[in-house]
Design a protein around this motif. Structure first.
Motif, short mmCIF file in Angstrom:
data_model
loop_
_atom_site.label_atom_id
_atom_site.label_comp_id
_atom_site.label_asym_id
_atom_site.label_seq_id
_atom_site.Cartn_x
_atom_site.Cartn_y
_atom_site.Cartn_z
N TRP A 1 40.57 45.26 54.51
CA TRP A 1 40.82 44.39 53.52
C TRP A 1 39.69 44.65 52.50
O TRP A 1 39.89 45.13 51.28
CB TRP A 1 41.02 42.96 53.72
CG TRP A 1 42.39 42.61 54.23
CD1 TRP A 1 42.68 42.28 55.54
CD2 TRP A 1 43.57 42.63 53.36
NE1 TRP A 1 44.20 42.00 55.52
CE2 TRP A 1 44.98 42.05 54.09
CE3 TRP A 1 43.69 42.81 52.03
CZ2 TRP A 1 45.88 42.10 53.89
CZ3 TRP A 1 45.20 42.44 51.74
CH2 TRP A 1 46.08 42.37 52.49
N ILE A 2 38.43 44.96 52.99
CA ILE A 2 37.31 45.07 52.23
C ILE A 2 37.58 46.67 51.52
O ILE A 2 37.21 46.85 50.53
CB ILE A 2 36.03 45.08 53.08
CG1 ILE A 2 35.84 43.65 53.15
CG2 ILE A 2 34.75 45.71 52.08
CD1 ILE A 2 34.71 43.20 54.19
N ASP A 3 38.05 47.55 52.66
CA ASP A 3 38.09 48.82 52.12
C ASP A 3 39.44 49.22 50.96
O ASP A 3 38.93 49.69 49.99
CB ASP A 3 38.54 49.90 53.51
CG ASP A 3 38.49 51.27 53.01
OD1 ASP A 3 37.36 51.75 52.65
OD2 ASP A 3 39.46 51.89 53.39
N CYS A 4 40.32 48.49 51.33
CA CYS A 4 41.27 48.64 50.23
C CYS A 4 41.06 47.99 48.84
O CYS A 4 41.27 48.48 47.83
CB CYS A 4 42.81 48.13 50.88
SG CYS A 4 42.89 46.42 50.84
N THR A 5 40.36 46.94 48.96
CA THR A 5 40.12 46.12 47.80
C THR A 5 38.72 47.09 46.87
O THR A 5 39.12 47.12 45.86
CB THR A 5 39.27 44.64 48.19
OG1 THR A 5 40.32 44.04 48.72
CG2 THR A 5 38.88 44.01 46.93
N GLY A 6 37.96 47.47 47.79
CA GLY A 6 37.02 48.50 46.93
C GLY A 6 37.52 49.53 46.49
O GLY A 6 37.13 49.98 45.35
N ALA A 7 38.51 50.15 47.14
CA ALA A 7 39.14 51.38 46.68
C ALA A 7 40.01 51.01 45.51
O ALA A 7 39.94 52.01 44.54
CB ALA A 7 39.84 52.10 47.59
#
Length: 129
Positions: A13-19
């Motif tokens: 979730w952190i990865d997709c939000t950051g991207a």
């Protein structure tokens, strides 16, 4: 749910939000970033779009409930991160080579102006003798 899978899910979730945030910001600020970094507008549009695509894929992994194994999701994500690193590195090499070429051109131009200036001074000095 185990502690490891909870951490992996949060990481996705952190990865997709950051991207997605990075992609939206790059697309919104592409003109300004292009002027700041000296990059063509198309490169920044490509980068922003790639970030959005990566974020959407990461989102699809994060919302997936029936994943066969969390390791397969993470290893695929790691592979994509590695490919993205290679792409960013190659863009940086291209940008660095462009700036180096501009620097060499400017040095040659300054040397030519300097030579023209001093050759005129030297010619005038030799004519006086």
């Amino acid at each position: 749910m185990t502690k490891a899978s909870t951490f992996s899910d949060r990481l996705l979730w952190i990865d997709c939000t950051g991207a997605v945030i990075a992609g939206v910001l790059v697309l919104l600020l592409s003109r300004w970033l292009g002027a700041l970094e000296g990059l063509p507008h198309e490169v920044l549009i490509f980068t922003g779009t790639a970030n959005l695509l990566y974020g959407s894929y990461s989102f699809s992994l994060a919302v997936r409930k029936s994943a066969p194994c969390i390791c397969s999701k993470c290893s695929l994500l790691q592979t994509l991160c590695g490919l993205w690193c290679v792409l960013v590195f190659s863009f940086n090499i291209i940008r660095l080579s462009h700036r180096l070429r501009v620097f060499i051109w400017q040095v040659k131009r300054c040397m030519w102006v300097d030579w023209r200036l001093w050759s005129g001074v030297l010619a005038k000095h030799l004519q006086r003798r």
